[in-house]
Enzyme design. Structure first.
Site: not given
Length: 553
Positions: A301, A264, A314, A290, A362-363, A418
């Site tokens: 989008r 996007a 892409k 990509d 995207d990460n 924990c």
């Protein structure tokens, strides 16, 4: 205008620790996270045990006492609170009123200051833009680039308007700069204004989010060149040259850029690159990579793709689309993942030949890695990201500005180890636990196996990580390579897969839970939770392959 949801965010919710019988009653929330409510908010209760009257009352208005408690109405006649319960915010509609345009133009309370070093300039620009409309109405054209007579005329109109407004100080230089660049046409600014207008239409149709009710002027006049030739050259970039000059345009066309990601944000960047002429000269070049392929869900989008492109890479389709927008663009498409494995392609010589890098990832992990590579090779980075209706951009100049870096790579609240392993009590805890399980079983261990098989230095690097981590990593590799008959977990048949999955389910959803309940009986949960909170580790879960019974005890 009625707004049903002012911010579009999910309603805040909190876990209840106790509720007092008093007038007013006080609700205490668990101390692991602030409740996030504000004075006047309305909330409803659910799953409360003991004081069950709370579950059936209509939304009640609250008064915040502190970050972990708030008061409600009279609870003195209710039953005694026992345990549990969730309190959830109820979004309240609000009514907004707007002034007619003629009145709003004179209301300087609506003028938002985004740079307090430019207060007089903001106020002057408010008059200057009104004057610009008057100039166009009279002359049927915009002021000409670098025209002194047009600038004088615009300044005269501003002076007339100021007889009503009576500003103490007019920034004449800002008015002249507006006149000189009024014929400017910048594609990225057009995209921003188009997005802004579209958002306002959606707000009007849906009554969700708060409509704009302000005057906002952004200027970057310090970016303009001095004594530059801004005359039109009969090219597609004349609107841009009217602002930044021909020398800037020539430099833009010679840029060598690296774009990572063609989703996007990548589509938006590539479209803007094509329209502004980035790398469209003889020496310019763009490399885009990509590894993903186009899916149907991308089409709503990622606007460079069409239904006939589904299943195609892409980067290839995006590169072809922008070449149609600007045939002079020189762009090469790759399908490489940006990580240590691709450093043979994107090596020192590759980065040395670049002028800059743009990230459309995207990460977080890939962003941090790319940021580190740009700092290492001293290349500027344009970083951007979206999350729902929110977004951010960051321009990184190595050794001069703040970098993306691991310290600022995520805004998510850290979940103590924990809590994640022993006392999950929110939906995000279980989601994070499930994600960690998936990463450990189906991503991290297989990647380690692949590195072991093709990288001769893997074992030596792993041993350098420390005994505990090395043992865990190498044990996982060994187990994945040995079949079940030899004591490992490598399946050799469909039956082996079913057996592995059934045993894994038994471990995670039966044995581990029974063990946890044995170590921490239900009646002692609160005691151990307080102990856990007091021992919160500074780090969150960093190794997704850790056993789900591992805790901080």
């Amino acid at each position: 205008f009625e707004v049903l949801d002012q911010d579009g965010e999910m309603p805040a919710s909190a876990m209840i620790q106790s509720v007092s019988k008093a007038n007013p009653g006080v609700v205490f929330c668990t101390d692991d996270r602030k409740h996030g409510f504000s004075d006047g908010s309305k909330v409803f209760f659910s799953q409360v045990q003991g004081m069950t009257e709370l579950n059936s009352i209509s939304p009640v208005e609250i008064k915040v006492r502190d970050s972990y408690s708030f008061s409600i109405g009279d609870t003195s006649a209710f039953s005694t609170y026992e345990r549990g319960g969730v309190v959830t915010e109820v979004k309240q509609p609000c009514m907004l009123t707007f002034k007619p345009l003629s009145e709003a133009l004179l209301d300087y309370q609506l003028l938002k200051m985004n740079d307090y070093g430019k207060i007089s300039r903001h106020k002057t620009l408010h008059l200057a833009f009104q004057a610009l409309h008057g100039f166009v109405k009279k002359e049927q054209r915009l002021p000409r680039p670098r025209s002194q007579s047009d600038a004088d005329a615009l300044l005269a109109i501003v002076g007339e308007l100021n007889t009503v407004t009576q500003l103490e100080q007019l920034d004449e230089a800002a008015v002249r700069s507006l006149s000189y660049t009024a014929q400017g046409d910048l594609a990225p600014i057009n995209a921003f204004i188009g997005g802004l207008a579209a958002q306002e239409v959606i707000k009007a149709c849906s009554r969700k989010f708060t409509p704009l009710q302000q005057w906002l002027y952004f200027d970057a006049l310090e970016c303009l060149p001095e004594d530059e030739d801004h005359l039109a050259e009969c090219t597609r970039y004349d609107g841009q040259i009217a602002v930044f000059g021909s020398a800037f345009q020539e430099k833009l066309e010679m840029q060598k850029y690296f774009l990572v990601g063609a989703g996007a944000i990548g589509c938006e960047l590539l479209k803007n690159f094509a329209l502004i002429g980035l790398s469209a000269g003889e020496e310019g070049h763009i490399t885009v990579t990509d590894m993903d392929f186009i899916e149907k869900s991308n089409l709503n989008r990622q606007f460079l793709f069409r239904s006939q492109d589904i299943g195609k890479p892409k980067s290839d389709v995006a590169a072809k689309a922008v070449r149609e927008m600007n045939p002079r663009m020189k762009i090469t498409a790759h399908q490489n993942r940006l990580d240590a494995d691709s450093e043979g392609v994107y090596d020192y010589n590759f980065f040395k030949g670049l002028n800059g890098v743009a990230a459309a990832l995207d990460n977080v992990e890939a962003r941090v890695y790319l940021d580190g590579r740009c700092i290492q090779h001293q290349k500027p980075l344009l970083e951007g990201g979206t999350l729902g209706c929110q977004g951010h951009t960051l321009a990184v100049v190595p050794h001069l500005t703040e970098s993306y870096g691991p310290g600022t790579s995520s805004s998510n609240e850290a979940i103590p180890l924990c809590t994640l392993k022993n006392f999950p009590h929110r939906i995000e805890h279980t989601l994070q636990w499930a994600r960690d399980q998936f990463e450990g079983l189906f991503k991290q261990t297989p990647e380690n196996v692949n590195l072991f098989l093709r990288d001769e230095g893997f074992v030596e690097r792993t041993l350098g990580l420390g005994d505990a981590e090395a043992l865990e990593t190498l044990a996982g590799v060994w187990s994945s390579l040995k079949d079940m008959g030899s004591g490992g977990q490598r399946p050799t048949s469909w039956e082996d897969c079913v057996s592995w999955a059934r045993c894994k389910w038994e471990t995670l959803y039966n044995n581990d839970i029974r063990q946890l309940l044995h170590c921490f009986p239900p009646e002692e949960v609160k005691l151990h939770q307080r102990k856990c909170n007091s021992l919160k580790p500074s780090n969150t879960l960093t190794n997704p392959s850790l056993s789900p019974t591992t805790g901080c005890f």
